[in-house]
Scaffold this motif. Sequence first.
Motif, mmCIF file in Angstrom:
data_model
loop_
_atom_site.group_PDB
_atom_site.id
_atom_site.type_symbol
_atom_site.label_atom_id
_atom_site.label_comp_id
_atom_site.label_asym_id
_atom_site.label_seq_id
_atom_site.Cartn_x
_atom_site.Cartn_y
_atom_site.Cartn_z
ATOM 1 N N VAL A 1 86.796 11.906 -32.337
ATOM 2 C CA VAL A 1 85.845 11.003 -31.685
ATOM 3 C C VAL A 1 85.281 11.626 -30.414
ATOM 4 O O VAL A 1 84.082 11.504 -30.124
ATOM 5 N N SER A 2 86.132 12.307 -29.663
ATOM 6 C CA SER A 2 85.655 12.959 -28.436
ATOM 7 C C SER A 2 84.589 13.993 -28.740
ATOM 8 O O SER A 2 83.588 14.109 -28.027
ATOM 9 N N SER A 3 84.791 14.731 -29.832
ATOM 10 C CA SER A 3 83.809 15.739 -30.231
ATOM 11 C C SER A 3 82.529 15.092 -30.754
ATOM 12 O O SER A 3 81.422 15.511 -30.415
ATOM 13 N N GLU A 4 82.675 14.039 -31.541
ATOM 14 C CA GLU A 4 81.516 13.376 -32.154
ATOM 15 C C GLU A 4 80.579 12.779 -31.114
ATOM 16 O O GLU A 4 79.361 12.848 -31.247
ATOM 17 N N PHE A 5 81.160 12.189 -30.061
ATOM 18 C CA PHE A 5 80.339 11.519 -29.057
ATOM 19 C C PHE A 5 80.278 12.282 -27.733
ATOM 20 O O PHE A 5 79.826 11.746 -26.726
ATOM 21 N N ASP A 6 80.739 13.529 -27.751
ATOM 22 C CA ASP A 6 80.707 14.383 -26.571
ATOM 23 C C ASP A 6 81.398 13.705 -25.382
ATOM 24 O O ASP A 6 80.860 13.613 -24.278
ATOM 25 N N LEU A 7 82.604 13.207 -25.634
ATOM 26 C CA LEU A 7 83.377 12.531 -24.593
ATOM 27 C C LEU A 7 84.335 13.510 -23.935
ATOM 28 O O LEU A 7 84.868 14.405 -24.584
#
Length: 268
Positions: A27-33
């Motif tokens: 999720v961090s990678s998908e939404f650039d978090l």
Amino acid sequence: MTRSDPDATFIVGLHGVLDLFPWIEQVSSEFDLDEDAFSLAVKRASAYAWSSTTLGDKPADNLWDHNDAGGDWTQDGQVRQLAWLQCSLPRPVTAGRKQHTRRLPILPVITVLSDALRRVGTVRLTGTHALVPLHRAGSARIELAEVADWFALADPRSAARLTVTVSALPSVNLTSRSAEIREAALERTYQHMTVVPLKPAETATPGLARPLAGVVQAEGLRRALAFRCDVREWSTDVAAWTTEAFTDSIRAVTGASGHILITVSVQA
């Protein structure tokens, strides 16, 4: 010039074991978090309207002003200092010629840190610590009376045994007031907590990961008191309640100013 005094520093830390959710990296990678304890604490405090870093906020709106935060999320199954927050407390609110000193935001800060951790994983809490500025601690006696029964409403099978320690400057001489502080704590917890004195030098606190955040600010403080406390459950709420009960007891009994360090850890 800031509206918070240098000696109004308030530091809280949560200790335990964190198991990050397996989907965090995806999720961090998908939404650039790029979230960490500091960014999540800032977001959560703002959501509750307890503190904000927005420049347009009115100063009196903040229960605290963020200074720093962090945490150790190492995935090794060991007790770590999972999240800590260092903040400054605003000056007391002035009404006419009188100053109103707020209660310390112990539960709000612990709640923000706990929410931040539970957003990224599952948490087994083993302890908390708080570097408390007594001179900024308003009386909490009435509020402690109002919430006492909250902590009686708990499954008896969830009972836990805690170790509470208090460190202070030697000049405060807390050791000589141990019996009075114990009685004050019993009064403030309305028989929903037992309080038994322990010898500080022999008291182990395995639920805490050292060094504690605030070690620089706590320089010179020495462990003066330790208690074994039986409670009806173990939770972040109970940790905050215990910390505030002892803070208010020490404030009322000693009238001391300056900082003290209170740790609360659960016994296995």
